[in-house]
Design an enzyme around this catalytic site. Sequence first.
Site, PDB file in Angstrom:
ATOM      1  CG  ASP A   1      31.938  74.813  44.077  1.00  0.00           C
ATOM      2  OD1 ASP A   1      32.325  74.513  42.905  1.00  0.00           O
ATOM      3  OD2 ASP A   1      30.739  75.010  44.353  1.00  0.00           O
TER       4      ASP A   1
ATOM      5  CD  GLU B   1      28.731  72.746  42.574  1.00  0.00           C
ATOM      6  OE1 GLU B   1      28.360  73.516  41.666  1.00  0.00           O
ATOM      7  OE2 GLU B   1      28.144  72.655  43.663  1.00  0.00           O
TER       8      GLU B   1
ATOM      9  CD  GLN C   1      26.725  49.109  46.021  1.00  0.00           C
ATOM     10  OE1 GLN C   1      25.827  49.292  46.820  1.00  0.00           O
ATOM     11  NE2 GLN C   1      27.645  50.016  45.766  1.00  0.00           N
TER      12      GLN C   1
ATOM     13  CG  HIS D   1      29.284  42.117  37.979  1.00  0.00           C
ATOM     14  ND1 HIS D   1      30.486  41.439  38.068  1.00  0.00           N
ATOM     15  CD2 HIS D   1      28.538  41.705  39.039  1.00  0.00           C
ATOM     16  CE1 HIS D   1      30.465  40.686  39.142  1.00  0.00           C
ATOM     17  NE2 HIS D   1      29.301  40.823  39.740  1.00  0.00           N
TER      18      HIS D   1
ATOM     19  CG  ASP E   1      32.666  32.414  40.302  1.00  0.00           C
ATOM     20  OD1 ASP E   1      31.957  32.058  39.340  1.00  0.00           O
ATOM     21  OD2 ASP E   1      32.940  33.607  40.533  1.00  0.00           O
TER      22      ASP E   1
ATOM     23  CE  LYS F   1      34.814  33.967  44.033  1.00  0.00           C
ATOM     24  NZ  LYS F   1      34.986  34.867  42.956  1.00  0.00           N
TER      25      LYS F   1
ATOM     26  CG  ASP G   1      36.770  37.020  36.944  1.00  0.00           C
ATOM     27  OD1 ASP G   1      35.584  37.005  36.594  1.00  0.00           O
ATOM     28  OD2 ASP G   1      37.137  36.917  38.140  1.00  0.00           O
TER      29      ASP G   1
ATOM     30  CB  THR H   1      38.793  36.598  42.687  1.00  0.00           C
ATOM     31  OG1 THR H   1      37.782  37.304  43.393  1.00  0.00           O
ATOM     32  CG2 THR H   1      38.222  35.363  42.032  1.00  0.00           C
TER      33      THR H   1
HETATM   34  C1  R5P Z   1      32.983  38.008  40.592  1.00  0.00           C
HETATM   35  O1  R5P Z   1      31.796  37.772  40.477  1.00  0.00           O
HETATM   36  C2  R5P Z   1      33.732  38.724  39.527  1.00  0.00           C
HETATM   37  O2  R5P Z   1      33.652  38.035  38.312  1.00  0.00           O
HETATM   38  C3  R5P Z   1      35.203  38.912  39.902  1.00  0.00           C
HETATM   39  O3  R5P Z   1      35.786  37.637  40.110  1.00  0.00           O
HETATM   40  C4  R5P Z   1      35.354  39.724  41.135  1.00  0.00           C
HETATM   41  O4  R5P Z   1      34.511  40.831  41.115  1.00  0.00           O
HETATM   42  C5  R5P Z   1      36.796  40.190  41.260  1.00  0.00           C
HETATM   43  O5  R5P Z   1      36.934  40.949  42.435  1.00  0.00           O
HETATM   44  P1  R5P Z   1      38.282  40.967  43.260  1.00  0.00           P
HETATM   45  O6  R5P Z   1      39.390  41.246  42.298  1.00  0.00           O
HETATM   46  O7  R5P Z   1      38.081  42.063  44.270  1.00  0.00           O
HETATM   47  O8  R5P Z   1      38.425  39.628  43.915  1.00  0.00           O
END
Ligand code: R5P
Length: 305
Positions: A40, A42, A100, A133, A172, A195, A221, A229
């Site tokens: 199933d 799992e 999140q 994050h 950003d 942005k 990033d 982004t």
């Molecule tokens: C934003 O706070 C993060 O550092 C990334 O810039 C963002 O999560 C990237 O997400 P995406 O590729 O969907 O724009």
Amino acid sequence: MGARNKIKIFSGTSNPEIAKKISACLGSKLGKLTISRFPDNETYCRFEEEIKGEHIFIIQPTCNPANENLMELLVISDAAKRSGARTITAVLPYYGYARQDRQSKPGEPITAALVAKLLKASGVNSVIVMDLHSKAVEGALKMKKIHLHALPVIVKYFRRKKLKDLCVVAPDRGALRNARKQARLLKAGVAWIDKRRLAASKVLVQKIVGNVKEKNCVIIDDIISTASTICEVSRFLKNAGAKNIYVAATHGVFAGQAIKKLSRASIKEVVVTDTIPQQNTKKRLKKLKVLSVAELFARAIERIA
Ligand code: R5P
């Protein structure tokens, strides 16, 4: 280091490539662990060797499919606990559900904290993670932890390129502090982008602060997910006269149309690390370069054991 011969490293199924590299860096082999599915679907797992009294390391980034990979990690940890492992360290090169990390609207969950609680409940005593994050995610992990950063590996790569007229661009305002540090290390100038995120896969760049004309621009990033982004920032940089655009991120999630968008974007190179497996992405995105962070994880495992 006395505990060294007690280290046992096991891999889940989400990124066996990095697991092999990490254990090779430690001069050891991966432990025997069977992972399969019940009819199933799992998850089933079984340690095929004695782990009683041992320090267990489970390497399992919770990347896409995050639900599957997370559950697999929890199941493995539970099995380790029940088999009498002395300590259980979850090695999560990529920590899924981290974005999140707060309730932006009432009625939402905080999944970054939920995952931390689940790890603890399954028997995990400590974690080794990379470029989480936010500080909120780090704070949610209320256990012994090592938080690694891929920046030294990325900086080394760009230094070797010996690019002239280099400018680090913060995607950003929040990333400006990091960008200043990156620029110092790369002996480069700095610019930043104002942005706004309109939706999960839609970003609006309002202005660039700094001079990018005729510059080799590098955007570093933590994550490329939908690539909205990076692509929007790159388009803006190109229109502002940037010479070449290089983008780098620790975690290459490449969700939805990301590969298509990156292929078409005026980006010279996309650099990510191997926290998430990229074998298939490499075939579809020729400008992708994958750097290994396995060595950093191996040294962290030695420190925590
Ligand atoms: C934003 O706070 C993060 O550092 C990334 O810039 C963002 O999560 C990237 O997400 P995406 O590729 O969907 O724009």
